[in-house]
Design an enzyme around this catalytic site. Sequence first.
Site, PDB file in Angstrom:
ATOM      1  N   CYS A   2       0.742  -1.224  -0.018  1.00  0.00           N
ATOM      2  CA  CYS A   2      -0.097  -0.088   0.130  1.00  0.00           C
ATOM      3  C   CYS A   2       0.919   1.291   0.062  1.00  0.00           C
ATOM      4  O   CYS A   2       2.053   1.385   0.406  1.00  0.00           O
ATOM      5  CB  CYS A   2      -1.105   0.138   1.325  1.00  0.00           C
ATOM      6  SG  CYS A   2      -0.431   0.994   2.498  1.00  0.00           S
ATOM      7  N   CYS A   5       2.591   2.389   3.430  1.00  0.00           N
ATOM      8  CA  CYS A   5       3.626   1.239   3.574  1.00  0.00           C
ATOM      9  C   CYS A   5       4.806   1.751   2.700  1.00  0.00           C
ATOM     10  O   CYS A   5       6.204   1.608   3.320  1.00  0.00           O
ATOM     11  CB  CYS A   5       3.095  -0.042   3.319  1.00  0.00           C
ATOM     12  SG  CYS A   5       2.046  -0.949   4.685  1.00  0.00           S
ATOM     13  N   ASP A  28       0.735  16.260   4.076  1.00  0.00           N
ATOM     14  CA  ASP A  28      -0.009  15.803   3.118  1.00  0.00           C
ATOM     15  C   ASP A  28       0.363  16.308   1.814  1.00  0.00           C
ATOM     16  O   ASP A  28       0.350  17.479   1.727  1.00  0.00           O
ATOM     17  CB  ASP A  28      -1.632  16.193   3.673  1.00  0.00           C
ATOM     18  CG  ASP A  28      -2.525  15.331   2.482  1.00  0.00           C
ATOM     19  OD1 ASP A  28      -3.244  14.410   3.320  1.00  0.00           O
ATOM     20  OD2 ASP A  28      -2.727  15.655   1.442  1.00  0.00           O
ATOM     21  N   HIS A  44       0.891  -2.174   9.071  1.00  0.00           N
ATOM     22  CA  HIS A  44      -0.368  -1.928   8.375  1.00  0.00           C
ATOM     23  C   HIS A  44      -1.182  -2.283   8.840  1.00  0.00           C
ATOM     24  O   HIS A  44      -1.667  -3.418   9.375  1.00  0.00           O
ATOM     25  CB  HIS A  44      -0.088  -2.675   6.752  1.00  0.00           C
ATOM     26  CG  HIS A  44      -1.101  -2.635   5.850  1.00  0.00           C
ATOM     27  ND1 HIS A  44      -1.390  -1.401   5.036  1.00  0.00           N
ATOM     28  CD2 HIS A  44      -2.671  -3.090   5.910  1.00  0.00           C
ATOM     29  CE1 HIS A  44      -2.611  -1.557   4.511  1.00  0.00           C
ATOM     30  NE2 HIS A  44      -3.045  -2.424   5.021  1.00  0.00           N
ATOM     31  N   HIS A  97      -4.702   6.209   9.051  1.00  0.00           N
ATOM     32  CA  HIS A  97      -4.123   7.529   9.219  1.00  0.00           C
ATOM     33  C   HIS A  97      -4.930   8.865   9.729  1.00  0.00           C
ATOM     34  O   HIS A  97      -6.145   8.857   9.521  1.00  0.00           O
ATOM     35  CB  HIS A  97      -3.667   8.076   7.795  1.00  0.00           C
ATOM     36  CG  HIS A  97      -4.588   8.259   6.825  1.00  0.00           C
ATOM     37  ND1 HIS A  97      -4.965   7.235   6.142  1.00  0.00           N
ATOM     38  CD2 HIS A  97      -5.270   9.298   6.337  1.00  0.00           C
ATOM     39  CE1 HIS A  97      -5.859   7.577   5.363  1.00  0.00           C
ATOM     40  NE2 HIS A  97      -6.051   8.853   5.201  1.00  0.00           N
ATOM     41  N   HIS A  99      -5.416  12.712  10.174  1.00  0.00           N
ATOM     42  CA  HIS A  99      -5.122  14.135   9.644  1.00  0.00           C
ATOM     43  C   HIS A  99      -5.176  14.876  10.682  1.00  0.00           C
ATOM     44  O   HIS A  99      -5.895  15.087  11.583  1.00  0.00           O
ATOM     45  CB  HIS A  99      -6.409  14.465   8.526  1.00  0.00           C
ATOM     46  CG  HIS A  99      -6.617  13.559   7.604  1.00  0.00           C
ATOM     47  ND1 HIS A  99      -6.142  13.991   6.041  1.00  0.00           N
ATOM     48  CD2 HIS A  99      -7.204  12.306   7.240  1.00  0.00           C
ATOM     49  CE1 HIS A  99      -6.366  13.256   5.349  1.00  0.00           C
ATOM     50  NE2 HIS A  99      -7.172  12.276   5.894  1.00  0.00           N
TER      51      HIS A  99
HETATM   52  P1  DGP Z   1      -8.096   9.929   2.952  1.00  0.00           P
HETATM   53  O1  DGP Z   1      -8.962  10.632   1.978  1.00  0.00           O
HETATM   54  O2  DGP Z   1      -8.513  10.272   4.642  1.00  0.00           O
HETATM   55  O3  DGP Z   1      -7.720   8.473   2.803  1.00  0.00           O
HETATM   56  O4  DGP Z   1      -6.754  10.852   2.887  1.00  0.00           O
HETATM   57  C1  DGP Z   1      -5.511  10.363   2.291  1.00  0.00           C
HETATM   58  C2  DGP Z   1      -4.719  11.721   2.233  1.00  0.00           C
HETATM   59  O5  DGP Z   1      -3.396  11.094   1.629  1.00  0.00           O
HETATM   60  C3  DGP Z   1      -5.109  12.632   1.239  1.00  0.00           C
HETATM   61  O6  DGP Z   1      -5.334  13.842   2.219  1.00  0.00           O
HETATM   62  C4  DGP Z   1      -4.093  12.862   0.323  1.00  0.00           C
HETATM   63  C5  DGP Z   1      -2.792  12.140   0.801  1.00  0.00           C
HETATM   64  N1  DGP Z   1      -2.009  11.699  -0.019  1.00  0.00           N
HETATM   65  C6  DGP Z   1      -2.349  10.810  -1.058  1.00  0.00           C
HETATM   66  N2  DGP Z   1      -1.325  10.242  -1.808  1.00  0.00           N
HETATM   67  C7  DGP Z   1      -0.128  10.815  -1.089  1.00  0.00           C
HETATM   68  C8  DGP Z   1       1.273  10.702  -1.313  1.00  0.00           C
HETATM   69  O7  DGP Z   1       1.903   9.993  -2.161  1.00  0.00           O
HETATM   70  N3  DGP Z   1       2.083  11.347  -0.707  1.00  0.00           N
HETATM   71  C9  DGP Z   1       1.415  12.162   0.551  1.00  0.00           C
HETATM   72  N4  DGP Z   1       2.209  12.776   1.485  1.00  0.00           N
HETATM   73  N5  DGP Z   1       0.334  12.227   0.796  1.00  0.00           N
HETATM   74  C10 DGP Z   1      -0.814  11.714  -0.153  1.00  0.00           C
END
Ligand code: DGP
Length: 111
Positions: A2, A5, A28, A44, A97, A99
């Site tokens: 994932c 991960c 983010d 994970h 995760h 936020h």
């Molecule tokens: P959610 O929608 O709650 O599953 O949040 C996923 C978050 O992950 C979203 O706010 C954008 C972030 N995100 C997605 N791909 C990446 C990445 O490759 N790097 C980083 N730093 N954040 C990412």
Amino acid sequence: MCLFCQIVKGEIPSTKVYEDEKILAFRDINPQAPTHILIVPKEHISSADEITPENSGVVSAIFEKVPQIARAEGLKNGYRLLTNCGEDGCQSVKHLHFHLLGGKKLTERMG
Ligand code: DGP
């Protein structure tokens, strides 16, 4: 493997703000507020719906570090900590995760 991960393993780059043996916090990629940090367990776990008595220690490990991370970000006036879970919760990355959002007055809308 994932996405988060891969970030934990350093196979995908991220801007790290905190790391220890159990958890990683990084910025983010698509920030929704001046501070938008994701805090993940290194292990994970797919979502909050997969928390059990056996793995719940990572949740307290994350929550124990939130005040330190928030202070380092200068979030003196408060912040929001949230986790999206499953389809109705609009979870897009299937690795637990939290936020951490702040640095401005956030909207009252939650749903
Ligand atoms: P959610 O929608 O709650 O599953 O949040 C996923 C978050 O992950 C979203 O706010 C954008 C972030 N995100 C997605 N791909 C990446 C990445 O490759 N790097 C980083 N730093 N954040 C990412």
